[in-house]
Motif scaffolding. Sequence first.
Motif, PDB file in Angstrom:
ATOM      1  N   LYS A 222       0.838  -1.201   0.000  1.00 17.65           N
ATOM      2  CA  LYS A 222       0.000   0.000   0.000  1.00 17.65           C
ATOM      3  C   LYS A 222       0.875   1.253   0.000  1.00 17.65           C
ATOM      4  CE  LYS A 222      -4.100  -1.950   0.170  1.00 17.65           C
ATOM      5  NZ  LYS A 222      -3.739  -3.350   0.021  1.00 17.65           N
ATOM      6  N   ASP A 224       0.910   5.800   0.407  1.00 16.13           N
ATOM      7  CA  ASP A 224       0.250   7.016   0.864  1.00 16.13           C
ATOM      8  C   ASP A 224      -0.279   7.789  -0.337  1.00 16.13           C
ATOM      9  OD1 ASP A 224       2.766   7.552   3.398  1.00 16.13           O
ATOM     10  OD2 ASP A 224       0.852   6.497   3.528  1.00 16.13           O
ATOM     11  N   PHE A 225      -1.217   8.707  -0.072  1.00 15.53           N
ATOM     12  CA  PHE A 225      -1.836   9.486  -1.146  1.00 15.53           C
ATOM     13  C   PHE A 225      -0.778  10.288  -1.909  1.00 15.53           C
ATOM     14  CE2 PHE A 225      -4.958  11.727  -3.441  1.00 15.53           C
ATOM     15  CZ  PHE A 225      -4.615  13.077  -3.442  1.00 15.53           C
ATOM     16  N   ASP A 260      -5.755   5.369  -6.809  1.00 14.38           N
ATOM     17  CA  ASP A 260      -7.182   5.630  -6.662  1.00 14.38           C
ATOM     18  C   ASP A 260      -7.623   6.550  -7.806  1.00 14.38           C
ATOM     19  OD1 ASP A 260      -6.447   7.840  -3.854  1.00 14.38           O
ATOM     20  OD2 ASP A 260      -6.413   8.254  -5.997  1.00 14.38           O
ATOM     21  N   GLU A 311     -12.919   7.024   1.525  1.00 16.17           N
ATOM     22  CA  GLU A 311     -11.496   7.094   1.855  1.00 16.17           C
ATOM     23  C   GLU A 311     -10.915   5.697   2.062  1.00 16.17           C
ATOM     24  OE1 GLU A 311      -7.720   7.951   2.511  1.00 16.17           O
ATOM     25  OE2 GLU A 311      -9.254   9.315   1.733  1.00 16.17           O
ATOM     26  N   GLU A 312     -11.693   4.792   2.711  1.00 15.40           N
ATOM     27  CA  GLU A 312     -11.216   3.433   2.935  1.00 15.40           C
ATOM     28  C   GLU A 312     -10.978   2.718   1.610  1.00 15.40           C
ATOM     29  OE1 GLU A 312     -13.204   5.035   6.408  1.00 15.40           O
ATOM     30  OE2 GLU A 312     -13.878   4.762   4.349  1.00 15.40           O
ATOM     31  N   GLN A 315      -7.852   4.085  -0.153  1.00 15.29           N
ATOM     32  CA  GLN A 315      -6.629   3.588   0.483  1.00 15.29           C
ATOM     33  C   GLN A 315      -6.279   2.193  -0.026  1.00 15.29           C
ATOM     34  OE1 GLN A 315      -4.338   4.855   2.879  1.00 15.29           O
ATOM     35  NE2 GLN A 315      -3.296   2.982   2.322  1.00 15.29           N
ATOM     36  N   ARG A 318      -4.747   2.273  -3.629  1.00 13.30           N
ATOM     37  CA  ARG A 318      -3.385   2.804  -3.785  1.00 13.30           C
ATOM     38  C   ARG A 318      -2.403   1.684  -3.460  1.00 13.30           C
ATOM     39  NH1 ARG A 318      -5.870   7.434  -1.083  1.00 13.30           N
ATOM     40  NH2 ARG A 318      -4.947   6.819   0.919  1.00 13.30           N
TER      41      ARG A 318
END
Length: 329
Positions: A222, A224-225, A260, A311-312, A315, A318
């Motif tokens: 995973k 981060d944005f 995303d 948002e979930e 996440q 990504r």
Amino acid sequence: MKLKNTLGVAIGSLIAATSVSALAQGQGAVEVEAFGKHYFTDSSRDVQRDGELYGAGISYFLTEDVSLGLSYGEYHDLTSQDPVGAGGHKNIKGSLTSLDATYHFGQPGVGLRPYVSAGAAHQSIGQADRGGRDSSTFANVGTGVKYYFTENFFAKASVDGMYNIDANEGEWMAGLGVGMNFGGSTRQVAQVEPTPEPAPAPIVDTEPEPEPELVRVELDVKFDFDKAQVREESYSDIKNLADFMQQYPQTSTTVEGHTDSVGTDQYNQRLSERRAQAVRDVLVNQYGVESQRVDSVGYGESRPVADNSTEEGRQINRRVEAEVEAQVR
């Protein structure tokens, strides 16, 4: 000559520093460089069109591609165009201080990175026909190319256009330099002792040979944005995949990057490719998997596995995925 000798020492120090453990390029990195440039002056000042600028600079990377840099140099070998008094042509001294923003093309790492730059400069230079110094403000534009021999050490070639705002005149310089890149994301990975392989059970001739069994290792990293840096907690999972591939050297894999739905399709496509390349670099450069056994590809936002309206879900999307299969007996 003193400045040239100092520049030689600086260049030698930069080359020697390549033996230091490498730190990754990227956002937050710092670059230092030493340069020499041939300076072509405007014709309105009583200065020959011949001179050199020797100096050094430091830059900070605001992102993986954009840096902000400050440099200082001193002019040498500039002389007056016409004789001044009985002493002949007068030696002219001066300095140039510049602040420039630079955009780099291509991916961070070993290899070629072209760039463009723009900024402002302050020049203080002696006057040939009268005492004192002349101060001018310049608007700068430039282009060039850097070649990174390692993650840290690079050489560059540049061409800079300079517009003298005070005198309404144009000048330019062409130069070469060498430098060091350091201080990006430092990777500290805990050393994990490998688990010893159990001794194989003895084979009894009277028993039939077991059928091959398909085993699989999957990877899900995973991010981060809007980032392409591998999180610290993901290194152990990547190492598990690398250990499996080292145990079964006939295997290969494709590392797949995803994003995303926030942002444009073009931006997300590039971001997904950078994420896949980042995981591939860890497998190859840090854990020793042969480069020809690991490919990377980015799918942008085209393959979500969760709802991008939450948002979930974003996440979860990504991510970078990979899997390896092997037949064992």
